[in-house]
Design a protein around this motif. Structure first.
Motif, PDB file in Angstrom:
ATOM      1  N   ILE A  63     -38.499 -31.313 -69.900  1.00  0.00           N
ATOM      2  CA  ILE A  63     -37.953 -32.363 -70.753  1.00  0.00           C
ATOM      3  C   ILE A  63     -37.662 -33.604 -69.908  1.00  0.00           C
ATOM      4  O   ILE A  63     -37.257 -33.498 -68.743  1.00  0.00           O
ATOM      5  N   ILE A  64     -37.916 -34.778 -70.478  1.00  0.00           N
ATOM      6  CA  ILE A  64     -37.621 -36.027 -69.769  1.00  0.00           C
ATOM      7  C   ILE A  64     -36.134 -36.338 -69.949  1.00  0.00           C
ATOM      8  O   ILE A  64     -35.645 -36.491 -71.071  1.00  0.00           O
ATOM      9  N   ILE A  65     -35.435 -36.420 -68.837  1.00  0.00           N
ATOM     10  CA  ILE A  65     -33.984 -36.629 -68.862  1.00  0.00           C
ATOM     11  C   ILE A  65     -33.635 -38.116 -68.786  1.00  0.00           C
ATOM     12  O   ILE A  65     -32.692 -38.584 -69.417  1.00  0.00           O
ATOM     13  N   GLU A  66     -34.439 -38.867 -68.015  1.00  0.00           N
ATOM     14  CA  GLU A  66     -34.105 -40.275 -67.781  1.00  0.00           C
ATOM     15  C   GLU A  66     -35.379 -41.078 -67.531  1.00  0.00           C
ATOM     16  O   GLU A  66     -36.293 -40.606 -66.836  1.00  0.00           O
ATOM     17  N   ASP A  67     -35.449 -42.262 -68.130  1.00  0.00           N
ATOM     18  CA  ASP A  67     -36.563 -43.178 -67.877  1.00  0.00           C
ATOM     19  C   ASP A  67     -36.082 -44.246 -66.898  1.00  0.00           C
ATOM     20  O   ASP A  67     -35.189 -45.030 -67.205  1.00  0.00           O
ATOM     21  N   GLN A  68     -36.669 -44.235 -65.701  1.00  0.00           N
ATOM     22  CA  GLN A  68     -36.230 -45.147 -64.646  1.00  0.00           C
ATOM     23  C   GLN A  68     -37.202 -46.312 -64.431  1.00  0.00           C
ATOM     24  O   GLN A  68     -37.273 -46.893 -63.359  1.00  0.00           O
ATOM     25  N   GLY A  69     -37.980 -46.627 -65.472  1.00  0.00           N
ATOM     26  CA  GLY A  69     -38.921 -47.735 -65.372  1.00  0.00           C
ATOM     27  C   GLY A  69     -40.279 -47.266 -64.880  1.00  0.00           C
ATOM     28  O   GLY A  69     -41.135 -46.881 -65.673  1.00  0.00           O
ATOM     29  N   ASP A  70     -40.465 -47.283 -63.560  1.00  0.00           N
ATOM     30  CA  ASP A  70     -41.745 -46.855 -63.013  1.00  0.00           C
ATOM     31  C   ASP A  70     -41.785 -45.346 -62.765  1.00  0.00           C
ATOM     32  O   ASP A  70     -42.792 -44.808 -62.309  1.00  0.00           O
ATOM     33  N   ALA A  71     -40.671 -44.668 -63.063  1.00  0.00           N
ATOM     34  CA  ALA A  71     -40.602 -43.214 -62.857  1.00  0.00           C
ATOM     35  C   ALA A  71     -39.773 -42.574 -63.962  1.00  0.00           C
ATOM     36  O   ALA A  71     -39.005 -43.251 -64.655  1.00  0.00           O
ATOM     37  N   VAL A  72     -39.966 -41.279 -64.140  1.00  0.00           N
ATOM     38  CA  VAL A  72     -39.155 -40.510 -65.103  1.00  0.00           C
ATOM     39  C   VAL A  72     -38.565 -39.302 -64.387  1.00  0.00           C
ATOM     40  O   VAL A  72     -39.221 -38.688 -63.529  1.00  0.00           O
ATOM     41  N   LEU A  73     -37.318 -38.976 -64.735  1.00  0.00           N
ATOM     42  CA  LEU A  73     -36.671 -37.768 -64.214  1.00  0.00           C
ATOM     43  C   LEU A  73     -36.933 -36.642 -65.200  1.00  0.00           C
ATOM     44  O   LEU A  73     -36.548 -36.727 -66.364  1.00  0.00           O
TER      45      LEU A  73
END
Length: 571
Positions: free
Chosen positions: A93-103
């Motif tokens: 599951i995607i927890i966080e969208d950091q712009g150029d990366a996803v957690l």
């Protein structure tokens, strides 16, 4: 990102770090050969290591963080970057969208093929990995991947079709080739309700909008659609599914149908009612695949369960279960019936409707259209040589009298009644026209119950009651309330930020003694009430709920909802 790799195989690493023994590893590997499951899951299943311990160890070895996502607020639009079908398949599951990366959180960070798939799907974004518990993943899937977007999309599409033509391709099932938009819309509505553990769905047309509400843990949650014109198409389709008269829009109608939703067999009880802007529909959802609860599983205290078992094991007499609609009365009755269901006993039930089909039990469905009423069926049932009779509800004086006389003449009679508590139930039978001597001679016990919401385990925290709550609690429990500590859910992803998840039953049991029976026989309501309250084995509903609040199971707020505030203001 470069996929993280373990320096050694997982099993060897765990043995090397003395977390499991070599013998345990060998047993797990042998078990793995027969089940085909991954080694980590096998070790957890065998009890050699806990899930959290294993994942923390993996996170440490892979040099990635271990996250508790039940305490994080994940935006639905962020989770939606990875479609649900892939999220469930890859356990990610995607927890966080950091712009150029996803957690991304994964329950199996050593799944290299899964990581490769994620990198391809989410390119050009980079992937930052975290380890999360699988149980928390599945809870997050259910709360984040709801069907609200599908519902809104199908509603908009249906309104466009409605403006072009009123000839909808309607049928009585959802699997009709998928061409009917109204079918897809209703499918999404039911899927969302089952996913959110809703007990009821309300479809309510208004002048300029359509409300679809779900009752979750006893509280309605609302979804508003601006496409109010589609309400008639939805109601028409539902009427067809329930076998109702689609030409009749001026009178209320009742029906039922069965659906297969996400592997669940859902029995739907449907009621329509004409309102100002169309027809209101309420549907009660019963998960037949969940099975019946035993008395031990209802939430009733073990000491009370034994007392109830004693009462229902008696050869004759009446036992009542009382409470408002949706308080779990039927669940308790069916729990009792499942224990009584033996080859040596003839059991007949008279119900409206028959909610669960039970083997060996003769269940009769009431049908008012052909004058098949509770009283008429009950008369016939008494001539069928029964040992036990269950009457769905004591609705009128005739049914009450026949039931009481049946209990007096050698039958065990179980039934429900709509009253506020156990004490007023016995008096209610007299108010309905039954003779006091008949009630006093036949009634053996009354169970009153309610459902209160459980505090969410993931976000439970200590709570100081407000001044108004303190006033009520002191009135109810005196010094116990002053010294007690209470809890409250602060809201998290798991509980949809309500602070509550699930419900538990609150019960009171009133068993008749000689003095109470004598008071009923002479129609002395005041004496009966005083004797019942003085009964040492009787604990009122409010005190039972207060005990749950002291144990941190429910909140002071929920206990306050259970009883009337007039008790405080009058004191």
């Amino acid at each position: 990102m470069a996929a993280p790799k373990l320096k050694m195989r997982l099993g060897d690493l765990l043995v090397h770090e003395h977390i499991i023994s070599n013998e345990q590893l060998m047993q797990a590997l042998n078990s793995q050969k027969s089940t085909g499951r991954k080694l980590g899951s096998t070790l957890i299943e065998l009890g050699y290591i806990g899930e959290k311990q294993l994942l923390e160890f993996l996170a440490q070895q892979l040099d990635v963080p271990f996250l508790d996502i039940s305490q994080r607020r994940i935006p639905t639009e962020v989770a939606a970057l990875l479609p649900e079908v892939h999220a469930r398949r890859l356990r990610a599951i995607i927890i966080e969208d950091q712009g150029d990366a996803v957690l991304i959180g994964m329950s199996d960070p050593a799944d290299l093929s899964g990581l490769d798939s994620l990198e391809q799907m989410l390119s050009p974004k980079k992937i930052k990995l975290a380890v999360v518990m699988e149980s928390q993943l599945f809870e997050a899937f259910d709360t984040l991947y709801r069907r609200t977007a599908d519902i809104e999309s199908f509603a908009s599409q249906l309104e466009e079709e409605y403006e072009q033509t009123t000839d909808f391709a309607l049928s009585t099932s959802f699997d009709d080739g998928g061409d009917a938009t109204v079918g897809k819309l209703l499918q999404s509505v039911f899927e969302d309700a089952v996913q959110m553990r809703a007990s009821d769905i309300h479809i309510e047309p208004d002048e300029k909008l359509l409300r679809i509400r779900q009752r979750i843990d006893g509280v309605l949650q609302e979804n508003i659609l601006k496409e109010n014109k589609i309400a008639s198409a939805m109601v028409l389709r539902l009427k067809l599914m329930a076998g109702l008269d689609i030409s009749e829009k001026r009178l209320p109608q009742d029906g039922r149908f069965n659906l297969q939703i996400k592997g669940h067999s859902i029995d739907v009880r449907m009621s329509t009612m004409p309102v100002q802007h169309g027809e209101s529909v309420v549907m009660r959802l019963l998960d037949q695949s969940a099975g019946l609860l035993s008395l031990d599983e209802t939430g009733m205290p073990s000491e009370m369960v034994e007392r109830v078992r004693h009462q229902i094991s008696r050869p004759h007499g009446m036992v009542l279960v009382t409470g408002p609609t949706g308080s779990g009365k039927t669940t308790t009755l069916y729990g009792a019936l499942s224990e009584l269901n033996q080859s040596t006993k003839k059991i007949i039930t008279v119900e409206d409707p028959v909610e669960y089909r039970l083997p060996r039990i003769n269940q009769v469905q009431i049908n008012s259209k052909i004058n098949l009423s509770f009283s008429s069926v009950l008369r016939t049932a008494l001539r069928q040589d029964p040992d036990i009779i269950m009457v769905g509800e004591m609705r009128d004086s005739e049914t009450v009298e026949i039931g009481l006389r049946g209990a007096l003449t050698g039958h065990l009679v179980l039934s429900t009644l709509h009253t506020n508590d156990a004490i007023t139930s016995a008096l209610r039978l007299v108010d309905m026209g039954a003779a006091g001597f008949l009630v006093g001679s036949s009634l053996r016990a009354v169970i009153a119950q309610r459902l209160v919401r459980r505090i969410c385990d993931n976000c439970s925290t200590e709570h100081t009651p407000s001044a108004q709550e303190k006033l009520w609690l002191n009135h109810l429990a005196g010094e116990r309330a002053t010294n007690a500590t209470f809890k409250q859910g602060k809201g998290c992803q798991t509980c949809q930020y309500t602070g509550y998840r699930g419900r538990i039953g609150v019960f009171e049991l009133l068993e008749m003694n000689e003095g109470m029976m004598a008071a009923l026989k002479r129609d002395d309501a005041e004496a009966f009430t005083q004797l019942a309250k003085a009964n040492p084995s009787f604990k009122p509903l409010a005190m039972a709920a207060f005990d749950y609040a002291c144990q941190g199971i429910t909140s002071a707020e929920e206990v306050l909802r259970l009883v009337e505030m007039s008790e405080v203001t009058e004191s």
